[in-house]
Write a protein that holds these residues in place. Structure first.
Motif, PDB file in Angstrom:
ATOM      1  N   VAL A 298       0.831  -1.205   0.000  1.00 54.20           N
ATOM      2  CA  VAL A 298       0.000   0.000   0.000  1.00 54.20           C
ATOM      3  C   VAL A 298       0.867   1.257   0.000  1.00 54.20           C
ATOM      4  O   VAL A 298       0.642   2.194  -0.782  1.00 54.20           O
ATOM      5  N   VAL A 299       1.883   1.272   0.858  1.00 53.22           N
ATOM      6  CA  VAL A 299       2.739   2.463   0.959  1.00 53.22           C
ATOM      7  C   VAL A 299       3.511   2.681  -0.334  1.00 53.22           C
ATOM      8  O   VAL A 299       3.552   3.800  -0.872  1.00 53.22           O
ATOM      9  N   ARG A 300       4.126   1.618  -0.861  1.00 52.17           N
ATOM     10  CA  ARG A 300       4.952   1.768  -2.071  1.00 52.17           C
ATOM     11  C   ARG A 300       4.108   2.180  -3.275  1.00 52.17           C
ATOM     12  O   ARG A 300       4.543   2.997  -4.095  1.00 52.17           O
ATOM     13  N   ARG A 301       2.904   1.619  -3.388  1.00 52.39           N
ATOM     14  CA  ARG A 301       2.040   1.987  -4.519  1.00 52.39           C
ATOM     15  C   ARG A 301       1.449   3.390  -4.365  1.00 52.39           C
ATOM     16  O   ARG A 301       0.938   3.955  -5.341  1.00 52.39           O
ATOM     17  N   SER A 302       1.519   3.929  -3.172  1.00 49.01           N
ATOM     18  CA  SER A 302       0.999   5.271  -2.941  1.00 49.01           C
ATOM     19  C   SER A 302       2.023   6.361  -3.236  1.00 49.01           C
ATOM     20  O   SER A 302       1.686   7.551  -3.239  1.00 49.01           O
ATOM     21  N   VAL A 303       3.261   5.959  -3.470  1.00 47.37           N
ATOM     22  CA  VAL A 303       4.301   6.936  -3.824  1.00 47.37           C
ATOM     23  C   VAL A 303       4.092   7.365  -5.274  1.00 47.37           C
ATOM     24  O   VAL A 303       4.005   6.528  -6.170  1.00 47.37           O
ATOM     25  N   ARG A 304       3.994   8.658  -5.493  1.00 50.56           N
ATOM     26  CA  ARG A 304       3.824   9.187  -6.848  1.00 50.56           C
ATOM     27  C   ARG A 304       5.169   9.700  -7.334  1.00 50.56           C
ATOM     28  O   ARG A 304       5.724  10.651  -6.772  1.00 50.56           O
TER      29      ARG A 304
END
Length: 370
Positions: A298-304
Motif C-alpha cells: 500500500v505504501v509503495r504503490r501510494s508513492v507518486r
C-alpha cells in the motif's frame, strides 16, 4: 449529469496533489468497521483537501463557533458550535474581516499594522461564545476515538491542547497545530511552548510548513526573505508510546490502529517513516508477516513518482489554460481558474526545487537553506 460528475471526479483524481492512497481491501474493511476520525478545530476554510480521496473512510468532527464559517452537518461530519479551551466557560471572540482570522486573543495591531495583510485583520466587533474542552465534548459523541487532531484557532491552540490531554494519552496518533513565531496576538503562546508541551505528551515533530508575510511596501525579489510569521506543525505519536498502546489491545485492533496511522502518514507524505515503522513492528511480532507485506504494498504503490507528477501537472496546467480562455468573459470563473493556475505552478516549482536541492550521502538530504 451523472456522466459529468464522474468526469469531474476522474479529473480531480488524475490531476490532484501528490497525496495518493493505494488502499487494499483489508484496510478498507478495517476502517469500514471503525473509520478514521479527524477532529478539525477552527474549520473556517473547510476540511483539508488532502483527505478528500479517502473521505468515505473518515468521520470529521468539527468545531467552529463563528456562524459565518460553520460547516454543514452530514452523516460523515459532526459539528460543535462551540469554542474550545483549557477549561469550560465563555470568552469574547474577536471578529475580523477575514472570518478565518477571528480569535479569542486580541490581534496585536501595534505589531501587525506594518504588514500588507492588515486589511484582513480589521476588527469588525466581538461576540461572546461558549467555551468547552476537547475531552468534554468528545464524551457527548460516539466518535470519541479520534485519530488526528487538527487545530487552527489563531492563537489559542495551546489552550485547546491543554483541554485534550485525555485524547492525547488515549487515542490520538497525530496532531496538526498552528504555531506562531511572531507576536500576532496579545498574550498568545509561541512555537517553543507548543512544541515543549507536545513532546512531554509523547509526540514528535515530523513536519513544519511556514508562512512569511510581506510588509506594506510589498518589496519582493529573488534575494528578499520576508519575515517568518507562523506555520503548521505536524506531530506523530513516538514509536515508544505507540508500542505501549499496541501491546494493550487485541491483534486485530492493533492492526486497525496501524492502518489508521499509515493513512495519516500517506496523507502527510511520510512514506519513508511508514515503511520503517511497518518493518519494526513486524520484527517484534506486533504485525503479522502477511499484514506487514500488505501494508508495504500500500505504501509503495501510494508513492507518486516525479515523472508522473510533472506529466499530470503539465496536463492539468494546459487544461486550466484552455479553461481560462473560455472563461475570460466570466469574472468569477476567470478568477477561480487563474487562482488554480497560480497554485499549480507554485506546487510544480516547489517540487522542482526539492529535486534540485536533494543531496548529501545517497541523496538522503533535502535542504531548504539558501
Amino acid at each position: 449529469m451523472t456522466v459529468i460528475k464522474q468526469l469531474k471526479s476522474w479529473l480531480q483524481a488524475s490531476f490532484s496533489l501528490p497525496q495518493r492512497y493505494a488502499l487494499s481491501p483489508r484496510i478498507r474493511r478495517l476502517l469500514g468497521e471503525s473509520p478514521l476520525v479527524i477532529a478539525d478545530v477552527g474549520a473556517a476554510m473547510g476540511t483539508d483537501p488532502r483527505w478528500h480521496p479517502i473521505r468515505q473512510l473518515i468521520h470529521f468532527v468539527t468545531f467552529e463557533p463563528d456562524q459565518r464559517s460553520r460547516l454543514e452537518e452530514t452523516e460523515r461530519c459532526t459539528n460543535f458550535a462551540t469554542g474550545l479551551g483549557s477549561a469550560p466557560g465563555s470568552q469574547a471572540l474577536h471578529l475580523t474581516a477575514l472570518p478565518a482570522a477571528s480569535s479569542v486573543y486580541q490581534i496585536n495591531h501595534h505589531y501587525l499594522d506594518d504588514f500588507a495583510v492588515r486589511e484582513w485583520l480589521e476588527p469588525i466587533g466581538t461576540t461572546r461564545i461558549a467555551i468547552d474542552t476537547f475531552d468534554r465534548c468528545l464524551e457527548s459523541t460516539d466518535k470519541s476515538d479520534v485519530t488526528l487532531l487538527k487545530i487552527d484557532t489563531e492563537g489559542s491552540d495551546l489552550d485547546i491542547l491543554h483541554g485534550a490531554t485525555s485524547a492525547l494519552d488515549r487515542s490520538l496518533l497525530g496532531v496538526e497545530v498552528e504555531v506562531t513565531f511572531a507576536p500576532r496576538h496579545v498574550g498568545a503562546p509561541f512555537f517553543g511552548e507548543v512544541d515543549a508541551f507536545l513532546r512531554d505528551q509523547g509526540y514528535q515533530l515530523h513536519d513544519l510548513e511556514t508562512e512569511h508575510w510581506l510588509r506594506k511596501n510589498l518589496t519582493f525579489g529573488a534575494n528578499v526573505h520576508p519575515q517568518l510569521i507562523y506555520g503548521n506543525a505536524v506531530y506523530l505519536l513516538t514509536y515508544e508510546r505507540l508500542l505501549e498502546r499496541l501491546k494493550t489491545v487485541p491483534p486485530e485492533e492493533a492492526e486497525r490502529t496501524i492502518a489508521k496511522l499509515t493513512l495519516l502518514m500517506l496523507g502527510y507524505g511520510f512514506h519513508d517513516y511508514a515503511l520503517e515503522l511497518i518493518e519494526k513492528l513486524e520484527k517484534i511480532g506486533l504485525l503479522a508477516h502477511e499484514s506487514a507485506a500488505g501494508f508495504r504494498r500500500v505504501v509503495r504503490r501510494s508513492v507518486r513518482g516525479h515523472t508522473v507528477f510533472f506529466l499530470r501537472s503539465t496536463a492539468r496546467l494546459l487544461t486550466l489554460c484552455a479553461a481560462l480562455l473560455l472563461l475570460l468573459p466570466v469574472r468569477r470563473g476567470r478568477t477561480r481558474t487563474w487562482t488554480s493556475m497560480r497554485r499549480l505552478v507554485g506546487n510544480m516549482s516547489y517540487e522542482l526545487s526539492r529535486v534540485a536541492r536533494r543531496g548529501g550521502i545517497h541523496g538522503s538530504c533535502i535542504t531548504e537553506i539558501s
